[in-house]
Scaffold this active site. Structure first.
Site, PDB file in Angstrom:
ATOM      1  N   ASP A  48       0.828  -1.198   0.000  1.00 54.48           N
ATOM      2  CA  ASP A  48       0.000   0.000   0.000  1.00 54.48           C
ATOM      3  C   ASP A  48       0.871   1.259   0.000  1.00 54.48           C
ATOM      4  O   ASP A  48       1.962   1.254  -0.564  1.00 54.48           O
ATOM      5  CB  ASP A  48      -0.978  -0.052   1.181  1.00 54.48           C
ATOM      6  CG  ASP A  48      -0.270  -0.262   2.524  1.00 54.48           C
ATOM      7  OD1 ASP A  48       0.892   0.182   2.671  1.00 54.48           O
ATOM      8  OD2 ASP A  48      -0.869  -0.883   3.421  1.00 54.48           O
ATOM      9  N   SER A  49       0.396   2.328   0.631  1.00 58.17           N
ATOM     10  CA  SER A  49       1.129   3.595   0.569  1.00 58.17           C
ATOM     11  C   SER A  49       2.519   3.506   1.191  1.00 58.17           C
ATOM     12  O   SER A  49       3.437   4.214   0.774  1.00 58.17           O
ATOM     13  CB  SER A  49       0.338   4.705   1.274  1.00 58.17           C
ATOM     14  OG  SER A  49       0.047   4.333   2.611  1.00 58.17           O
ATOM     15  N   ILE A  50       2.686   2.614   2.164  1.00 62.36           N
ATOM     16  CA  ILE A  50       3.995   2.522   2.826  1.00 62.36           C
ATOM     17  C   ILE A  50       5.014   1.911   1.856  1.00 62.36           C
ATOM     18  O   ILE A  50       6.208   2.152   1.965  1.00 62.36           O
ATOM     19  CB  ILE A  50       3.885   1.717   4.145  1.00 62.36           C
ATOM     20  CG1 ILE A  50       2.838   2.377   5.052  1.00 62.36           C
ATOM     21  CG2 ILE A  50       5.227   1.660   4.862  1.00 62.36           C
ATOM     22  CD1 ILE A  50       2.513   1.592   6.318  1.00 62.36           C
ATOM     23  N   HIS A  91       2.184   6.471   8.730  1.00 58.98           N
ATOM     24  CA  HIS A  91       3.279   6.378   7.753  1.00 58.98           C
ATOM     25  C   HIS A  91       4.632   6.540   8.452  1.00 58.98           C
ATOM     26  O   HIS A  91       4.705   6.971   9.601  1.00 58.98           O
ATOM     27  CB  HIS A  91       3.078   7.408   6.635  1.00 58.98           C
ATOM     28  CG  HIS A  91       1.853   7.142   5.825  1.00 58.98           C
ATOM     29  ND1 HIS A  91       0.657   7.768   6.083  1.00 58.98           N
ATOM     30  CD2 HIS A  91       1.629   6.271   4.807  1.00 58.98           C
ATOM     31  CE1 HIS A  91      -0.264   7.309   5.241  1.00 58.98           C
ATOM     32  NE2 HIS A  91       0.300   6.405   4.451  1.00 58.98           N
ATOM     33  N   GLN A 104       5.396   4.909  -1.096  1.00 52.87           N
ATOM     34  CA  GLN A 104       6.236   6.043  -0.687  1.00 52.87           C
ATOM     35  C   GLN A 104       7.679   5.643  -0.360  1.00 52.87           C
ATOM     36  O   GLN A 104       8.460   6.468   0.107  1.00 52.87           O
ATOM     37  CB  GLN A 104       5.608   6.718   0.543  1.00 52.87           C
ATOM     38  CG  GLN A 104       4.244   7.333   0.270  1.00 52.87           C
ATOM     39  CD  GLN A 104       3.546   7.829   1.532  1.00 52.87           C
ATOM     40  OE1 GLN A 104       4.142   7.873   2.613  1.00 52.87           O
ATOM     41  NE2 GLN A 104       2.292   8.221   1.398  1.00 52.87           N
TER      42      GLN A 104
END
Lengths: 248, 248
Positions: free
Chosen positions: B16-18, B197, B21
């Site tokens: 996912d976003s982790i 995050h 990014q």
């Protein structure tokens, strides 16, 4: 069909240590990967210490003629080692400037033969901070080594000039890093960590310039589609809908 | 023959976003690319906001069955969104924990079907700093939004536990990030930037754990060969020699 390759175009970074190290913290390669996040893959092919003569041995392996997945864009970033002075510590790496230009030309011609539409950006070597370079050598080898600089800013400038002229002659993109960095007062310490390699600020200059050149050439991350839907358009109760278009 | 693919194995980061990014400055993905520099390519397939239910829609596209160049190693890093609480702001992303476990199992089974030798590492969601998460929401939406946390550390822990148990049941590698981070006093601010995050320190934990797990599974960067010769073994007068072995 190689679906994975089809979905995300590749950006390839071909160069020497300044490319190899571009995924360290603050590095321009990693920043480029983040800029093109979910849109393109950034593949690093950086070889520390390499000059263009040695790069030619790798060329047909890294960019195979039968490769169906040629990069959409490539940076070619050599010269820092070619410009090492003959008769000094790093003379093994020296390549005469005429041969440097000719080698770059061969690299570009090979890429153009693989893909006539590939965006190719030649990047000049960065400027050299001779004082910083000497300090670095002393920190490694003590007072007894290297009485004369192995690289000079003037020599790097000669190679940079040939790089830029070649790009103009061939009608491809270029980044005059040697000149660009010297526009900033204190470039020696601001952009260079050891008189040659890049600080995070120096990396930021390269990143910004590459993004600018790619965008001007039509490869703007903002204008490129995501490979898969942004989560905000996925309906929690009917997720199939969002995926029907892009994944069927 | 796809020479490029043949020469460098791929490490794929799915999450996912982790994961998305992870190529920002200080990010764990970029650090991993640097660790495996000149040895493996790190390919990022991170999708911010995605849960495992939505990840299943991408699975067969990202990991195609006929893909001759399956990754040698893959991280599967979901759960932070699955664990968003029902009845709260991010409920659209919630996936019940039993389904989360089942979805992870489907992902792993698919990868094992593509390549029985692939190193697969399941990573649990990080812990949640509920206070940090609330502060972040207030900074975005003001005082009137989100009276109750959308994610709790307790819920994330339930998902983490299922993730670790599944890995054990399937005999694959796992990283219990939820537990690992909480071993450090002040983990809430040291490792998390907005309660969820990762800070650069948090990224460093993930990087270290992934390197450890991959190395223990036999994919140690130190033991892997360079794709092409190190410059120090190239004879300036006879460069062909160094390239004869690796590039012929």
């Amino acid at each position: 069909m190689d679906v994975k390759t089809k979905m995300r175009p590749q950006i390839l970074l071909f160069g020497d240590s300044i490319t190899e190290q571009s995924f360290r913290s603050g590095g321009w390669g990693a920043a480029l990967a983040d800029t093109y996040s979910r849109k393109a893959d950034v593949i690093v092919r950086g070889y520390g210490g390499y000059n263009t003569r040695w790069a030619l041995f790798l060329l047909h392996h890294i960019f195979a003629m039968d490769n169906r997945s040629a990069p959409v864009a490539t940076t070619i970033f050599f010269g820092a080692n070619d410009a090492a002075l003959p008769g000094r510590n790093s003379e093994r790496q020296n390549v005469p400037v005429e041969e440097y230009r000719d080698n770059l030309k061969k690299i570009v011609q090979h890429l153009q033969a693989i893909s006539p539409t590939m965006i190719i950006a030649l990047i000049t070597p960065p400027p050299i901070d001779e004082k910083g370079r000497m300090e670095f050598a002393r920190s490694l080898y003590g007072e007894n080594t290297m009485k004369l600089p192995e690289r000079t800013n003037e020599a790097a400038g000669v190679y940079a000039k040939q790089c830029i002229e070649l790009a103009k002659d061939m009608g491809i993109n270029s980044i005059d890093l040697w000149s660009k960095m010297q526009e900033t007062d204190g470039w020696q310490k601001t952009f260079l960590s050891d008189g040659l390699h890049l600080t995070p600020e120096g990396n930021a200059v390269v990143h910004k310039e590459v993004v600018r050149v790619f965008s001007e050439a039509g490869l703007s991350a903002e204008d490129m589609p995501y490979d898969f839907p942004h989560h905000s358009i996925i309906d929690g109760k009917n997720p199939e809908k969002a995926f029907r278009v892009q994944c069927s």
